[in-house]
Design a protein around this motif. Structure first.
Motif, PDB file in Angstrom:
ATOM      1  N   GLY A  89       5.270  -6.329  -8.270  1.00 48.37           N
ATOM      2  CA  GLY A  89       4.317  -7.420  -8.067  1.00 48.37           C
ATOM      3  C   GLY A  89       4.874  -8.509  -7.172  1.00 48.37           C
ATOM      4  O   GLY A  89       4.160  -9.070  -6.337  1.00 48.37           O
ATOM      5  N   ILE A  90       6.163  -8.820  -7.338  1.00 46.19           N
ATOM      6  CA  ILE A  90       6.801  -9.818  -6.479  1.00 46.19           C
ATOM      7  C   ILE A  90       6.770  -9.343  -5.036  1.00 46.19           C
ATOM      8  O   ILE A  90       6.463 -10.109  -4.117  1.00 46.19           O
ATOM      9  CB  ILE A  90       8.234 -10.105  -6.954  1.00 46.19           C
ATOM     10  N   TYR A  91       7.082  -8.083  -4.815  1.00 48.34           N
ATOM     11  CA  TYR A  91       7.052  -7.535  -3.452  1.00 48.34           C
ATOM     12  C   TYR A  91       5.652  -7.646  -2.863  1.00 48.34           C
ATOM     13  O   TYR A  91       5.473  -8.088  -1.726  1.00 48.34           O
ATOM     14  CB  TYR A  91       7.503  -6.073  -3.446  1.00 48.34           C
ATOM     15  N   GLN A  92       4.631  -7.249  -3.632  1.00 45.04           N
ATOM     16  CA  GLN A  92       3.262  -7.258  -3.114  1.00 45.04           C
ATOM     17  C   GLN A  92       2.772  -8.684  -2.843  1.00 45.04           C
ATOM     18  O   GLN A  92       2.092  -8.938  -1.846  1.00 45.04           O
ATOM     19  CB  GLN A  92       2.339  -6.524  -4.080  1.00 45.04           C
ATOM     20  N   ASN A  93       3.127  -9.632  -3.720  1.00 46.62           N
ATOM     21  CA  ASN A  93       2.731 -11.022  -3.495  1.00 46.62           C
ATOM     22  C   ASN A  93       3.420 -11.597  -2.269  1.00 46.62           C
ATOM     23  O   ASN A  93       2.807 -12.342  -1.497  1.00 46.62           O
ATOM     24  CB  ASN A  93       3.039 -11.875  -4.719  1.00 46.62           C
ATOM     25  N   THR A  94       4.676 -11.274  -2.080  1.00 50.86           N
ATOM     26  CA  THR A  94       5.403 -11.744  -0.903  1.00 50.86           C
ATOM     27  C   THR A  94       4.773 -11.190   0.368  1.00 50.86           C
ATOM     28  O   THR A  94       4.622 -11.901   1.365  1.00 50.86           O
ATOM     29  CB  THR A  94       6.884 -11.331  -0.986  1.00 50.86           C
ATOM     30  N   LYS A  95       4.394  -9.930   0.331  1.00 50.61           N
ATOM     31  CA  LYS A  95       3.758  -9.305   1.490  1.00 50.61           C
ATOM     32  C   LYS A  95       2.432  -9.984   1.808  1.00 50.61           C
ATOM     33  O   LYS A  95       2.138 -10.288   2.974  1.00 50.61           O
ATOM     34  CB  LYS A  95       3.555  -7.815   1.205  1.00 50.61           C
ATOM     35  N   ARG A  96       1.618 -10.243   0.785  1.00 52.35           N
ATOM     36  CA  ARG A  96       0.330 -10.911   1.009  1.00 52.35           C
ATOM     37  C   ARG A  96       0.524 -12.338   1.527  1.00 52.35           C
ATOM     38  O   ARG A  96      -0.227 -12.797   2.398  1.00 52.35           O
ATOM     39  CB  ARG A  96      -0.493 -10.933  -0.279  1.00 52.35           C
ATOM     40  N   THR A  97       1.525 -13.038   1.020  1.00 50.37           N
ATOM     41  CA  THR A  97       1.800 -14.393   1.486  1.00 50.37           C
ATOM     42  C   THR A  97       2.210 -14.394   2.950  1.00 50.37           C
ATOM     43  O   THR A  97       1.746 -15.232   3.736  1.00 50.37           O
ATOM     44  CB  THR A  97       2.901 -15.048   0.627  1.00 50.37           C
TER      45      THR A  97
END
Length: 94
Positions: free
Chosen positions: A76-84
């Motif tokens: 989830g951290i990876y996916q949120n960072t990517k979206r940001t």
């Protein structure tokens, strides 16, 4: 290529969590029935029983929730960072 590995990791985590749940349930059933060979392998004290099976089920379930939760948290951290990063790039393009 990077997305392939991330998706593969997510599928692998799904498989690990499901297998872990199956293993916890099977272990709880085996312990509640008295362990291997009906409890004779542990000597005269036996070991096992319904309470021990319930404790294995609860303990294994909590452990599985913690480990699976931390693995999903990392994804989830990876996916949120990517979206940001994508959102920031979109704002810079304006």
């Amino acid at each position: 290529m990077r997305d392939f590995f991330i998706r593969s990791l997510e599928m692998l985590i799904n498989v690990i969590v499901v297998l872990g749940a199956i293993i916890v349930v099977i272990t709880a059933v085996v312990v509640s029935l008295g362990g291997p060979m009906g409890g004779q392998a542990m000597g005269p004290m036996g070991g096992g029983g319904p309470l021990a099976g319930l404790l294995v089920l609860i303990g294994g379930g909590i452990y599985l929730i913690l480990v699976g939760g931390f693995m999903y948290l990392g994804l989830g951290i990876y996916q949120n960072t990517k979206r940001t990063a994508e959102a920031i790039e979109k704002l810079e393009a304006r």
